[in-house]
Design a protein around this motif. Structure first.
Motif, PDB file in Angstrom:
ATOM      1  N   ILE A   7     -54.475  46.131  -9.435  1.00 45.42           N
ATOM      2  CA  ILE A   7     -53.997  47.202 -10.304  1.00 45.42           C
ATOM      3  C   ILE A   7     -54.421  48.521  -9.665  1.00 45.42           C
ATOM      4  O   ILE A   7     -55.596  48.696  -9.319  1.00 45.42           O
ATOM      5  N   VAL A   8     -53.456  49.419  -9.503  1.00 39.14           N
ATOM      6  CA  VAL A   8     -53.745  50.747  -8.947  1.00 39.14           C
ATOM      7  C   VAL A   8     -53.320  51.792  -9.968  1.00 39.14           C
ATOM      8  O   VAL A   8     -52.158  51.825 -10.380  1.00 39.14           O
ATOM      9  N   ALA A   9     -54.270  52.620 -10.390  1.00 42.83           N
ATOM     10  CA  ALA A   9     -53.970  53.719 -11.308  1.00 42.83           C
ATOM     11  C   ALA A   9     -54.260  55.024 -10.578  1.00 42.83           C
ATOM     12  O   ALA A   9     -55.337  55.203 -10.012  1.00 42.83           O
ATOM     13  N   ARG A  10     -53.281  55.902 -10.584  1.00 37.17           N
ATOM     14  CA  ARG A  10     -53.432  57.224  -9.965  1.00 37.17           C
ATOM     15  C   ARG A  10     -53.413  58.251 -11.090  1.00 37.17           C
ATOM     16  O   ARG A  10     -52.424  58.380 -11.790  1.00 37.17           O
ATOM     17  N   LEU A  11     -54.548  58.934 -11.250  1.00 37.55           N
ATOM     18  CA  LEU A  11     -54.740  59.854 -12.379  1.00 37.55           C
ATOM     19  C   LEU A  11     -54.976  61.276 -11.892  1.00 37.55           C
ATOM     20  O   LEU A  11     -55.700  61.487 -10.912  1.00 37.55           O
ATOM     21  N   PRO A  12     -54.405  62.279 -12.604  1.00 35.17           N
ATOM     22  CA  PRO A  12     -54.735  63.667 -12.265  1.00 35.17           C
ATOM     23  C   PRO A  12     -56.239  63.869 -12.382  1.00 35.17           C
ATOM     24  O   PRO A  12     -56.866  63.362 -13.306  1.00 35.17           O
ATOM     25  N   THR A  22     -49.654  50.900 -11.425  1.00 34.81           N
ATOM     26  CA  THR A  22     -48.793  49.873 -10.845  1.00 34.81           C
ATOM     27  C   THR A  22     -49.639  48.648 -10.527  1.00 34.81           C
ATOM     28  O   THR A  22     -50.868  48.726 -10.420  1.00 34.81           O
ATOM     29  N   VAL A  23     -48.975  47.525 -10.366  1.00 38.11           N
ATOM     30  CA  VAL A  23     -49.613  46.310  -9.854  1.00 38.11           C
ATOM     31  C   VAL A  23     -48.971  46.047  -8.508  1.00 38.11           C
ATOM     32  O   VAL A  23     -47.742  45.944  -8.403  1.00 38.11           O
ATOM     33  N   VAL A  24     -49.808  45.962  -7.473  1.00 39.29           N
ATOM     34  CA  VAL A  24     -49.329  45.826  -6.100  1.00 39.29           C
ATOM     35  C   VAL A  24     -49.801  44.485  -5.545  1.00 39.29           C
ATOM     36  O   VAL A  24     -50.995  44.170  -5.583  1.00 39.29           O
ATOM     37  N   SER A  25     -48.860  43.708  -5.008  1.00 39.64           N
ATOM     38  CA  SER A  25     -49.194  42.398  -4.452  1.00 39.64           C
ATOM     39  C   SER A  25     -49.910  42.560  -3.112  1.00 39.64           C
ATOM     40  O   SER A  25     -49.890  43.633  -2.499  1.00 39.64           O
ATOM     41  N   GLU A  26     -50.488  41.468  -2.636  1.00 40.42           N
ATOM     42  CA  GLU A  26     -51.166  41.490  -1.345  1.00 40.42           C
ATOM     43  C   GLU A  26     -50.200  41.791  -0.208  1.00 40.42           C
ATOM     44  O   GLU A  26     -50.609  42.227   0.872  1.00 40.42           O
ATOM     45  N   SER A  65     -62.977  57.397 -11.534  1.00 40.09           N
ATOM     46  CA  SER A  65     -62.277  56.830 -10.389  1.00 40.09           C
ATOM     47  C   SER A  65     -63.206  55.841  -9.695  1.00 40.09           C
ATOM     48  O   SER A  65     -64.409  55.816  -9.935  1.00 40.09           O
ATOM     49  N   GLY A  66     -62.634  55.014  -8.851  1.00 41.44           N
ATOM     50  CA  GLY A  66     -63.430  54.049  -8.105  1.00 41.44           C
ATOM     51  C   GLY A  66     -62.835  52.658  -8.164  1.00 41.44           C
ATOM     52  O   GLY A  66     -61.665  52.474  -8.515  1.00 41.44           O
ATOM     53  N   GLU A  67     -63.650  51.695  -7.822  1.00 42.01           N
ATOM     54  CA  GLU A  67     -63.222  50.301  -7.763  1.00 42.01           C
ATOM     55  C   GLU A  67     -63.890  49.498  -8.879  1.00 42.01           C
ATOM     56  O   GLU A  67     -65.046  49.730  -9.220  1.00 42.01           O
ATOM     57  N   TYR A  68     -63.129  48.533  -9.363  1.00 41.93           N
ATOM     58  CA  TYR A  68     -63.578  47.688 -10.465  1.00 41.93           C
ATOM     59  C   TYR A  68     -63.163  46.249 -10.210  1.00 41.93           C
ATOM     60  O   TYR A  68     -62.142  45.998  -9.569  1.00 41.93           O
ATOM     61  N   ARG A  69     -63.923  45.314 -10.746  1.00 41.83           N
ATOM     62  CA  ARG A  69     -63.450  43.933 -10.904  1.00 41.83           C
ATOM     63  C   ARG A  69     -62.669  43.886 -12.204  1.00 41.83           C
ATOM     64  O   ARG A  69     -63.033  44.555 -13.171  1.00 41.83           O
ATOM     65  N   ALA A  70     -61.629  43.069 -12.228  1.00 41.68           N
ATOM     66  CA  ALA A  70     -60.794  42.951 -13.428  1.00 41.68           C
ATOM     67  C   ALA A  70     -61.006  41.597 -14.081  1.00 41.68           C
ATOM     68  O   ALA A  70     -61.098  40.576 -13.395  1.00 41.68           O
ATOM     69  N   ARG A 144     -48.932  35.175 -13.194  1.00 41.71           N
ATOM     70  CA  ARG A 144     -48.244  34.829 -11.949  1.00 41.71           C
ATOM     71  C   ARG A 144     -49.018  35.241 -10.702  1.00 41.71           C
ATOM     72  O   ARG A 144     -48.773  34.728  -9.622  1.00 41.71           O
ATOM     73  N   TYR A 145     -49.915  36.190 -10.859  1.00 46.12           N
ATOM     74  CA  TYR A 145     -50.710  36.705  -9.741  1.00 46.12           C
ATOM     75  C   TYR A 145     -52.181  36.682 -10.112  1.00 46.12           C
ATOM     76  O   TYR A 145     -52.536  36.877 -11.271  1.00 46.12           O
ATOM     77  N   MET A 146     -53.029  36.485  -9.114  1.00 46.37           N
ATOM     78  CA  MET A 146     -54.464  36.609  -9.316  1.00 46.37           C
ATOM     79  C   MET A 146     -54.814  38.084  -9.175  1.00 46.37           C
ATOM     80  O   MET A 146     -54.823  38.621  -8.067  1.00 46.37           O
ATOM     81  N   ILE A 147     -55.032  38.730 -10.303  1.00 45.53           N
ATOM     82  CA  ILE A 147     -55.377  40.159 -10.319  1.00 45.53           C
ATOM     83  C   ILE A 147     -56.856  40.249 -10.653  1.00 45.53           C
ATOM     84  O   ILE A 147     -57.249  40.094 -11.802  1.00 45.53           O
ATOM     85  N   ASP A 148     -57.666  40.476  -9.625  1.00 42.40           N
ATOM     86  CA  ASP A 148     -59.106  40.507  -9.871  1.00 42.40           C
ATOM     87  C   ASP A 148     -59.741  41.838  -9.499  1.00 42.40           C
ATOM     88  O   ASP A 148     -60.948  41.984  -9.543  1.00 42.40           O
ATOM     89  N   SER A 149     -58.906  42.823  -9.144  1.00 46.71           N
ATOM     90  CA  SER A 149     -59.475  44.126  -8.822  1.00 46.71           C
ATOM     91  C   SER A 149     -58.584  45.255  -9.319  1.00 46.71           C
ATOM     92  O   SER A 149     -57.372  45.099  -9.500  1.00 46.71           O
ATOM     93  N   ILE A 150     -59.234  46.386  -9.531  1.00 49.99           N
ATOM     94  CA  ILE A 150     -58.588  47.602 -10.032  1.00 49.99           C
ATOM     95  C   ILE A 150     -59.098  48.747  -9.169  1.00 49.99           C
ATOM     96  O   ILE A 150     -60.295  48.826  -8.863  1.00 49.99           O
ATOM     97  N   ARG A 151     -58.181  49.619  -8.801  1.00 47.91           N
ATOM     98  CA  ARG A 151     -58.560  50.830  -8.067  1.00 47.91           C
ATOM     99  C   ARG A 151     -58.013  52.028  -8.843  1.00 47.91           C
ATOM    100  O   ARG A 151     -56.815  52.101  -9.104  1.00 47.91           O
ATOM    101  N   ILE A 152     -58.891  52.943  -9.211  1.00 43.19           N
ATOM    102  CA  ILE A 152     -58.485  54.163  -9.893  1.00 43.19           C
ATOM    103  C   ILE A 152     -58.705  55.319  -8.932  1.00 43.19           C
ATOM    104  O   ILE A 152     -59.819  55.534  -8.439  1.00 43.19           O
ATOM    105  N   GLU A 153     -57.607  56.025  -8.648  1.00 44.70           N
ATOM    106  CA  GLU A 153     -57.613  57.101  -7.670  1.00 44.70           C
ATOM    107  C   GLU A 153     -57.348  58.439  -8.348  1.00 44.70           C
ATOM    108  O   GLU A 153     -56.516  58.510  -9.260  1.00 44.70           O
ATOM    109  N   ASP A 154     -58.040  59.486  -7.886  1.00 43.55           N
ATOM    110  CA  ASP A 154     -57.763  60.838  -8.331  1.00 43.55           C
ATOM    111  C   ASP A 154     -56.636  61.408  -7.497  1.00 43.55           C
ATOM    112  O   ASP A 154     -56.599  61.222  -6.273  1.00 43.55           O
TER     113      ASP A 154
END
Length: 157
Positions: A7-12, A22-26, A65-70, A144-154
């Protein structure tokens, strides 16, 4: 479920307007989204808790912002006005400002839905809010996908 996704979140940076999740595949394909998301903390709750500036690394601040386990929780019995009618995603900080926030005592950071206010996503107490339809799709994609990480970007405001 063999493919992985993130999961990638881009926040102001100031969190005053919606970001994009968005959810982005490998393989680099967008498999869900873009969805609007909101990472702004409630002004009043932040101020009451000595964080008037909504500093993300302090309790009751904006979503850090940063990285997370989901970890997906696919159903719940919590207040649907606050958390939505679907499940939620627990975010465990592992890097960036998210980890600094955790070390400063921040807990309970989630991605969740909830009632809209005049058609707009409402502030939280530090979580990342999406609308209920987006949350339903996130839960579905997690089957349908193994989603185990989240990245939140500024991003720029």
């Amino acid at each position: 479920m063999s493919k992985r996704a993130v999961i990638v979140a881009r926040l102001p940076k100031d969190r005053m307007s919606n970001g994009v999740l968005t959810v982005v595949s490998e393989d680099g394909d967008v498999v869900a989204g873009p969805f609007r998301c909101f990472g702004k903390s409630d002004n009043d709750r932040a101020a009451i808790n000595w964080n008037k500036s909504r500093n993300p690394v302090l309790k009751f601040g904006d979503t850090p912002s940063g990285e997370y386990r989901a970890r997906f929780v696919k159903s719940h019995k919590l207040d649907t006005n606050t958390y939505g009618v679907n499940g939620y995603v627990m975010m465990e900080p592992i890097g960036g400002d998210a980890l600094v926030a955790k070390r400063n005592g921040r807990t309970g950071l989630w991605i969740h839905g909830g009632a809209l206010r005049n058609g707009q996503l409402r502030p939280t107490f530090g979580c990342l809010r999406v609308d209920d339809a987006a949350m339903e799709l996130l839960i579905s994609v997690s089957e349908r996908y193994m989603i185990d990480s989240i990245r939140i970007e500024d991003i720029a405001n």
